[in-house]
Write an enzyme that holds these catalytic residues in place. Structure first.
Site, PDB file in Angstrom:
ATOM      1  CG  ASP A 227      -1.945   1.036   1.277  1.00  0.00           C
ATOM      2  OD1 ASP A 227      -2.793   1.016   0.382  1.00  0.00           O
ATOM      3  OD2 ASP A 227      -1.934   1.897   2.189  1.00  0.00           O
ATOM      4  CD  GLU A 293      -2.179   2.251  -3.598  1.00  0.00           C
ATOM      5  OE1 GLU A 293      -3.247   2.811  -3.806  1.00  0.00           O
ATOM      6  OE2 GLU A 293      -1.508   2.476  -2.582  1.00  0.00           O
TER       7      GLU A 293
END
Ligand code: NOJ
Length: 568
Positions: A227, A293
């Protein structure tokens, strides 16, 4: 081999024998052309009836994924969390939220996934913790300048009494990225105030995440989705710099600043962290995979995917491209070239838990801001759902023909549209409040899945779901589409089955001669994909039709918003 549409009710049990041995063995390259299915656990299936999806629910429904024909399941966060940001506010990176289950439930899920030949990928959230994380609670109690505060980014404020934030840095969700604590110090949160940013200059933080990577790898996890991979390294040299005019969150401003010069996005130092992680991930057999990401431009993104770093990075340029042949061709060509240059495999994604579902988004007229469309509750422009579904299916078949790895988001195999008209009182995404109600947020793509055409939550669980499902969900239910000729679910099943058989090499060759609105390429000479993105029918190229995004009805024409896969 015509597989235009299956005209029989398919077997609901997965055909494990036909699974590509390269994907189910210990092949270290299993991920290069895999299809990964994202489960947003709170919205997938609710086994215990509390309205929130849970791990047992996922395990009970894994057969759906095996039957669908994907290679891996990626679980969005299921860790202890107060859900200030849908689970991306993690209070303990090495446990399961009690509302979602236990570590034993996680082990059972992994074991069942592996039995079905599915790999398991988990989300790791290293940029921030929850404010309820014991480290942050300790930091709040500790004195300025203490070791406990050094794990985060605490600074005195500006102004005569320190009443102004230390810099002009902005939260991605809206407003200042700084929040003042009771003792007058400020802490950094690039997302919600409940998500304080960690200080990756702190050795204890680095060591703790090494432990987390090993913890899940030891439990049998096959890979990680990282993330906010582009946010960990910050320029914290004093005095901290303002970002000035470079833009609200800074991410969209990256193309306007010198590469690596933004104070908190995509700094060069972040790559040391991933080189360190790679040594940990490579100590396992097969090596654990990772995908970044990172909302950064193409060339910079490839750096995260280098073999000595994470191996893959999500390709958001593809997701952001409009339904336009020239734009898509440019993104596809560029993405393949940069992935190749980095030694990575390309990735493709059309939907995820952060964006308007592609069954709606691709129908918005070019230039329409999906956020404004959501604010109008999906009324302006009103979408023709049949036309939208047709286009989404064409886009999916195009994506699944591209070399590299495809990421599917739960519910897209059902053709689910965005639920654009969720009432304000139902919204849970922090974006809604933090943006001062100028952005509705991401709940519309997170509405729990329909499994059956009836029931209090369409089979999601025994009672109502945590977000309201519209009555239109009944027709999209897995049960309603299973064995139904022409359904989106059967199209996905056929496409994934066929893709598995056809996969070869990672090369794509554009056919030299095609009308401007047509994308036409072949895969290693074995398979050809043709998409008509225009508004008029074009002649169907010669060749045996292996699969079409809508039934062709024997026509010699390829209608607008249609993709076909052809044998040469
Ligand atoms: C990206 C995640 O996909 C998103 O859902 C989350 O809000 C932010 N990172 C912050 O963790």
């Amino acid at each position: 081999m015509a597989d235009d549409f299956p005209d029989h009710a398919p077997d609901r049990s997965p055909d494990l024998s036909s699974r590509n041995p390269d994907l189910s063995s210990k092949n270290p390259d299993w991920w290069r052309q895999s299809v990964v299915y994202q489960v947003y656990p709170r919205s997938f299936a609710d086994a215990d009836g509390d309205g929130l999806g849970d791990l047992r629910g996922v395990t009970e429904r894994l057969n759906h994924l095996a039957t669908l024909g994907v290679d891996a399941v990626w679980l969005s966060p299921f860790y202890p969390s107060e859900l200030a940001d849908g689970g991306y506010d993690v209070a303990d990176h090495r446990d399961v939220d009690p509302r979602l289950g236990t570590l034993d439930d996680f082990d059972a899920l992994t074991a069942e996934a592996h039995r079905l030949g599915l790999k398991v990928v988990v989300d790791i959230v290293p940029n921030h913790t929850s404010h309820l994380h014991p480290w942050f609670q300790e930091a709040l109690r500790a004195a300025p300048g203490s070791a406990a505060r050094d794990r985060y980014v605490f600074r005195p404020g500006r102004g005569v009494h320190g009443e102004l934030p230390p810099t002009d840095w902005q939260s991605v969700f809206g407003g200042s990225a700084w929040r003042r604590t009771a003792d007058g110090a400020w802490y950094l949160h690039l997302f919600a105030p409940e998500q304080p940013d960690l200080n990756w200059g702190n050795e204890e933080v680095r060591a703790d995440f090494r432990t987390t990577l090993r913890f899940w790898s030891d439990r049998g996890v096959d890979g990680f989705r990282v993330d906010v991979a582009h946010g960990l390294a910050k320029d914290l040299t004093e005095p901290l710099r303002d970002i000035g005019g470079v833009g609200a969150t800074g991410e969209e401003s990256l193309p306007r600043v010198a590469p690596g010069s933004h104070p908190y996005w995509d700094r060069d130092e972040v790559h040391e962290i991933y080189r360190d992680w790679r040594t940990i991930l490579d100590a396992y057999c097969p090596p654990r995979t990772a995908v970044a990401e990172a909302w950064v431009p193409d060339l910079r993104r490839a750096r995260y995917a280098r073999p000595d770093e994470l191996g893959q990075a999500f390709n958001f340029e593809y997701l952001q491209a409009s339904w336009d042949a020239a734009a898509l061709r440019e993104v596809i060509t560029g993405s393949l070239a940069t992935a190749r240059a980095a030694g990575a495999s390309a990735t493709w994604v059309l939907s995820n838990h952060d964006v308007v579902r592609h069954a709606s988004r691709l129908m918005l007229p070019a230039g329409t801001d999906p956020g404004s469309w959501l604010l109008s509750d999906g009324r302006v422009p009103a979408l023709d759902t049949d036309a939208a579904s047709r286009r989404a299916r064409a886009a999916t078949l195009l994506m699944l023909a591209l070399p590299g790895s495809a990421y599917l988001y739960q519910g897209e195999e059902l053709g689910l549209p965005e639920v654009a008209d969720l009432p304000a009182e139902a919204l849970k995404d922090p974006v809604w409040e933090q943006s001062g109600h100028t952005s509705k947020g991401r709940d519309g793509c997170r509405v729990p899945l329909p499994w059956t055409p009836a029931g209090p939550s369409y089979g999601f669980g025994p009672g109502p779901a945590w977000l309201p499902q519209p009555p239109s969900f009944a027709a999209y239910a897995v049960e309603a589409q299973t064995g139904t000729q022409g359904s989106t679910l059967e199209l996905y099943r056929s496409a994934l089955r066929l893709r598995r058989k056809l996969l070869e090499g990672e090369t794509l060759t554009w056919t030299a001669d095609h009308p401007a609105d047509v994308l036409d390429f072949s895969r290693s000479g074995a398979w050809r994909c043709v998409t008509n993105l225009g508004t008029v029918p074009v002649p169907l190229p010669a060749g045996e039709v292996l699969l079409a995004s809508v039934p062709l009805g024997g026509s010699a024409l390829l209608l607008p918003d249609t993709t076909v896969w052809l044998a040469p």
